[in-house]
Design a protein around this motif. Sequence first.
Motif, PDB file in Angstrom:
ATOM      1  N   LYS A  67       0.789  -1.238   0.000  1.00 39.74           N
ATOM      2  CA  LYS A  67       0.000   0.000   0.000  1.00 39.74           C
ATOM      3  C   LYS A  67       0.815   1.279   0.000  1.00 39.74           C
ATOM      4  CE  LYS A  67      -0.739  -0.585   4.931  1.00 39.74           C
ATOM      5  NZ  LYS A  67      -1.663  -0.879   5.995  1.00 39.74           N
ATOM      6  N   LEU A  68       2.149   1.143  -0.060  1.00 34.46           N
ATOM      7  CA  LEU A  68       2.968   2.351  -0.043  1.00 34.46           C
ATOM      8  C   LEU A  68       2.929   3.018  -1.408  1.00 34.46           C
ATOM      9  CD1 LEU A  68       4.938   4.083   1.664  1.00 34.46           C
ATOM     10  CD2 LEU A  68       6.790   2.721   0.692  1.00 34.46           C
ATOM     11  N   LYS A  69       2.560   4.300  -1.389  1.00 31.41           N
ATOM     12  CA  LYS A  69       2.516   5.066  -2.635  1.00 31.41           C
ATOM     13  C   LYS A  69       3.643   6.085  -2.651  1.00 31.41           C
ATOM     14  CE  LYS A  69      -2.479   4.769  -3.269  1.00 31.41           C
ATOM     15  NZ  LYS A  69      -3.719   5.520  -2.970  1.00 31.41           N
ATOM     16  N   LYS A  70       4.276   6.224  -3.788  1.00 33.52           N
ATOM     17  CA  LYS A  70       5.353   7.212  -3.919  1.00 33.52           C
ATOM     18  C   LYS A  70       5.062   8.119  -5.094  1.00 33.52           C
ATOM     19  CE  LYS A  70       9.279   4.423  -3.346  1.00 33.52           C
ATOM     20  NZ  LYS A  70      10.717   4.311  -3.559  1.00 33.52           N
ATOM     21  N   LYS A  71       5.333   9.406  -4.898  1.00 35.50           N
ATOM     22  CA  LYS A  71       5.185  10.353  -6.000  1.00 35.50           C
ATOM     23  C   LYS A  71       6.498  10.419  -6.765  1.00 35.50           C
ATOM     24  CE  LYS A  71       1.835  13.398  -3.778  1.00 35.50           C
ATOM     25  NZ  LYS A  71       1.699  14.657  -3.031  1.00 35.50           N
ATOM     26  N   LYS A  72       6.413  10.040  -8.033  1.00 31.13           N
ATOM     27  CA  LYS A  72       7.615  10.154  -8.854  1.00 31.13           C
ATOM     28  C   LYS A  72       7.469  11.386  -9.735  1.00 31.13           C
ATOM     29  CE  LYS A  72      11.005   7.086 -10.506  1.00 31.13           C
ATOM     30  NZ  LYS A  72      11.316   5.681 -10.733  1.00 31.13           N
ATOM     31  N   TYR A  73       8.370  12.341  -9.535  1.00 27.81           N
ATOM     32  CA  TYR A  73       8.262  13.632 -10.217  1.00 27.81           C
ATOM     33  C   TYR A  73       8.987  13.628 -11.555  1.00 27.81           C
ATOM     34  CZ  TYR A  73       6.401  15.561  -5.923  1.00 27.81           C
ATOM     35  OH  TYR A  73       5.611  15.816  -4.828  1.00 27.81           O
ATOM     36  N   HIS A  74       8.407  14.323 -12.525  1.00 26.06           N
ATOM     37  CA  HIS A  74       9.110  14.564 -13.791  1.00 26.06           C
ATOM     38  C   HIS A  74       8.977  16.036 -14.176  1.00 26.06           C
ATOM     39  CE1 HIS A  74       5.002  13.252 -15.053  1.00 26.06           C
ATOM     40  NE2 HIS A  74       5.115  14.311 -15.848  1.00 26.06           N
ATOM     41  N   ILE A  75       9.891  16.456 -15.025  1.00 24.46           N
ATOM     42  CA  ILE A  75       9.901  17.863 -15.443  1.00 24.46           C
ATOM     43  C   ILE A  75       8.881  18.050 -16.575  1.00 24.46           C
ATOM     44  CG2 ILE A  75      11.788  17.577 -17.125  1.00 24.46           C
ATOM     45  CD1 ILE A  75      12.907  20.287 -16.081  1.00 24.46           C
ATOM     46  N   THR A  76       8.259  19.215 -16.630  1.00 30.72           N
ATOM     47  CA  THR A  76       7.322  19.530 -17.718  1.00 30.72           C
ATOM     48  C   THR A  76       8.035  20.443 -18.727  1.00 30.72           C
ATOM     49  OG1 THR A  76       6.553  21.552 -16.662  1.00 30.72           O
ATOM     50  CG2 THR A  76       5.380  19.515 -16.073  1.00 30.72           C
ATOM     51  N   ASP A  77       7.369  20.723 -19.833  1.00 32.69           N
ATOM     52  CA  ASP A  77       7.949  21.659 -20.810  1.00 32.69           C
ATOM     53  C   ASP A  77       8.196  23.027 -20.169  1.00 32.69           C
ATOM     54  OD1 ASP A  77       7.972  19.742 -22.744  1.00 32.69           O
ATOM     55  OD2 ASP A  77       6.150  20.441 -23.784  1.00 32.69           O
ATOM     56  N   GLY A  78       7.218  23.449 -19.336  1.00 35.23           N
ATOM     57  CA  GLY A  78       7.366  24.721 -18.624  1.00 35.23           C
ATOM     58  C   GLY A  78       8.580  24.701 -17.708  1.00 35.23           C
ATOM     59  N   GLY A  79       8.813  23.565 -17.081  1.00 33.80           N
ATOM     60  CA  GLY A  79       9.970  23.406 -16.193  1.00 33.80           C
ATOM     61  C   GLY A  79      11.274  23.501 -16.965  1.00 33.80           C
ATOM     62  N   ARG A  80      11.304  22.870 -18.148  1.00 32.43           N
ATOM     63  CA  ARG A  80      12.511  22.949 -19.004  1.00 32.43           C
ATOM     64  C   ARG A  80      12.796  24.396 -19.392  1.00 32.43           C
ATOM     65  NH1 ARG A  80      13.856  17.772 -20.774  1.00 32.43           N
ATOM     66  NH2 ARG A  80      12.118  16.386 -20.320  1.00 32.43           N
ATOM     67  N   GLU A  81      11.737  25.127 -19.681  1.00 32.12           N
ATOM     68  CA  GLU A  81      11.891  26.529 -20.069  1.00 32.12           C
ATOM     69  C   GLU A  81      12.471  27.353 -18.906  1.00 32.12           C
ATOM     70  OE1 GLU A  81       8.543  29.279 -21.677  1.00 32.12           O
ATOM     71  OE2 GLU A  81       8.634  27.462 -22.936  1.00 32.12           O
ATOM     72  N   MET A  82      11.929  27.082 -17.728  1.00 32.53           N
ATOM     73  CA  MET A  82      12.381  27.783 -16.527  1.00 32.53           C
ATOM     74  C   MET A  82      13.866  27.489 -16.280  1.00 32.53           C
ATOM     75  SD  MET A  82      10.325  27.295 -13.000  1.00 32.53           S
ATOM     76  CE  MET A  82      10.929  27.869 -11.456  1.00 32.53           C
ATOM     77  N   PHE A  83      14.237  26.228 -16.457  1.00 29.12           N
ATOM     78  CA  PHE A  83      15.624  25.814 -16.252  1.00 29.12           C
ATOM     79  C   PHE A  83      16.553  26.487 -17.269  1.00 29.12           C
ATOM     80  CE2 PHE A  83      19.245  23.042 -17.055  1.00 29.12           C
ATOM     81  CZ  PHE A  83      19.723  22.839 -15.770  1.00 29.12           C
TER      82      PHE A  83
END
Length: 183
Positions: A67-83
């Motif tokens: 039952k353990l849930k983990k949030k796996k994050y990924h970058i969005t296009d907006g995030g790439r732009e910010m970077f």
Amino acid sequence: MASEDKLSYIILGLLKHEPLTGYDLKKNFENEVGEFWQANTGQIYPTLRKLFDAEAVDFDVEIVGAKLKKKKYHITDGGREMFDQWIQAPAELYAVQKDEFMLRLYFLKNDDDVRIMDLINEEIEVHKKKLNYLLQRQTLIFGGADPEEKNGHFLVLDFAIQRENFRLDWLQKVKSSQDKRES
Ligand code: FER
């Protein structure tokens, strides 16, 4: 750019490479960027939240085990732009690097204070270890030989090695001039 914002770019930089959980991010940071950039890792989760609200990152929920849930994050296009905007921002006068050795040395104002040489001798040992560690890292990550294509990570490590060599040279010179004075 305010220094508290840098964690956002570190997170985006790491996610640009691969999707990660908050825990993975903390480990990745500690084992790599943390070697040359101090940041408060306690801020990782609030910063992820901020990036999520800004639609710079998104996440998938992974089920681990029963039952353990983990949030796996990924970058969005907006995030790439910010970077990319940050990477390309004009260079500023960066904050002064903190160096506690220099701070202690500065306050030893009496030239025959034996603690000056104690400090120098200790510093030599510390930086010999650091240099060895960096050389090992270089061999581990880049196979020792000078690669033809020098990526940013290689250059950061190469600079650190040259900096340690310079510091050790300087320390050894101070030590040997002191040894001569005593003999
Ligand atoms: C690394 C290991 C150590 C690295 C940098 C360092 C960028 C240290 C840098 C420093 O002391 O300035 O893999 O990669």
